[in-house]
Design an enzyme around this catalytic site. Sequence first.
Site: not given
Length: 600
Positions: A446, A439-441
């Site tokens: 990234q 999650y969060e990329g």
Amino acid sequence: MENYKATQRDTLFVTQELLNMEAHYQDLGFEDATDDLIRAIYGEAAKFAENVLAPLNQVGDDEGCTINDGVVTTPTGFKEAYRQYVDGGWPSMAHPVEFGGQGLPYSLATTMAEWFSGANHSWAMYPGLSQGCMETLKANGTPEQQEIYLTKLIEGSWTGTMCLTEPHCGSDLGMLKCRAEPTEDGSYKLSGTKIFISAGEHDMSDNIIHLVLARLPDAPAGTKGISLFLVPKFNVDGQGNIGDRNTVKCGSLEHKMGIKGSATCVMNFDEANGFLVGEPNRGLACMFTFMNIARIGTGMEGLSATEAAYQGALAYAKDRLQFRSMTGKKNPEGPADPIIVHPDVRRMLLTQKSLAEGKRAMAVYCMKMVDTTLYSEDEEAKKLAEAKLALLTPIVKAFLTETAQEATSYGMQIYGGHGYIKEWGMEQLARDTRICTMYEGTTGIQAIDLLARKIIGSNGELLKVFATEIKTYCADLRGQSQFNAWANSIDSHVDEWIQISTDIAQLAKTNPDEIGAASVDYLMYAGYITVGYFWLQMAVTAQQKLDEGTSETDFYRAKLMTAKFYFDRMLSRTRSLVSAINSGSENLMQMEEALFSAGK
Ligand SMILES: Cc1cc2nc3c(=O)[nH]c(=O)nc-3n(C[C@H](O)[C@H](O)[C@H](O)COP(=O)(O)OP(=O)(O)OC[C@H]3O[C@@H](n4cnc5c(N)ncnc54)[C@H](O)[C@@H]3O)c2cc1C
């Protein structure tokens, strides 16, 4: 597993001795943020993490969240812990006084968030998401939205979410479909389904404020047509009073591998009342601040898990008796020696320890940069901090969470078969931490952000800024022969980092797949060098303290020995990463898709 302990001493080492945060706060005008206050806040945060959150960690895993007719109930004790968190004033710490905040710096509030997540990852996600929601409204909300919604979020009586993901789109938000129709009174009606929404529904707060990405009717396709909306669970009048239920409902909870105490919700928006935040079609830009801060926050979760795994494994390694040491009995009174005498167990413990402490320094450094970008009036300092933060954010997010997988896996390994058994807590840690690389990329996303946007997109300028800082530090150390070898190693790694970046940029001109082929290895390579730079600084600081005649010799000697382990055994991982990077894209891309056959 050993009860979780907040790392007060090591965090003070990083904040006060290594990064001189007290002076940094004074420079930024936070006169109240003195050493005494920092220690007092750490003391209270440690008590909350150890005494309130840690005992609920296994409860959360055992019970999980439940849903009944759209109403979500969190595990026993979660709601009461949240009440204590609010009563303790924690949500408001780093927010402006004008909105009811305490006006303290961002990094002071977020440094100890490591302990909340280390004690109880699932619980810490609820206030963590709220903080992201507050940052977004602070940066982009209208004065009215700030007055009505932000103040309640800062107070803690309401919580927030971020609603991005839809069934058909996660990383590629350009494909999102959720619609927002304008109404005559200037508000909007939102319709669509969002999935995987953390804290989308729960019983901890009086209202839930969803920040939702959606499309206006005339929006252009892709990411340029996404706008941001605020959608409350309960409608709110102009004075901030809660009214009737809005038409946004939790349809179901996901059944998942870990973080079971965190409600992961499918959220259905059925012409729900919403309000535009920021400019139309600028939704992703509005979330920029949130996403960067959330990425550092997710990196911190990786750090928390690494530390928690180390703490549990260390206690077990000192207690568990198996075989004798090869160099003679170390526990002659007992039937066998503790497993900490065995080199391989030490290899795993020191991997965890060197990663935890190195990553802590790197994370706090990034938070220091965030402070500068938020509060500094020195434009030059701000520009430098922005450049370093832009470069380091994807590394913090992905490196800190990827290495947490190794650290928590070693946590289980050190427990042997007992690590696989639920009652010891190690397998929960490994399961809970697994999500952090997704999650969060994801790590893949990234890595592309780092290599394509930050490195190649800036023509190497962002790397140059950080490289200059590192090379200057190494050059200044030249006189101190004790650290010459390590400083030279970091210095030449940085030269190589620049060269590799230039080579990939060159190759990508004719074959763009070279970027994706190198990216994750490149990010991990950058992570090991960056943590190496912080280990060099920590070793120098520790030696200074020993030279000054400290009474804490054990603490500083352990720092020097852990630094040696890192330089001897961890930094060399860059060699295999360089080899993978230099092998190029052909070995990945030459095989036709049809040849990827499974089960034949
Ligand atoms: C427990 C949990 C909580 C969550 N909380 C929230 C939340 O609160 N709010 C929210 O909006 N979302 C949330 N999410 C969603 C999460 O952010 C997404 O799952 C994540 O962004 C990945 O999207 P995806 O699952 O659709 O994977 P996909 O985007 O389908 O990716 C699948 C794989 O393909 C790779 N990939 C995709 N594109 C590329 C590319 N161009 N190059 C290289 N590799 C690529 C990815 O790295 C990944 O390995 C949560 C998810 C979970 C499981």
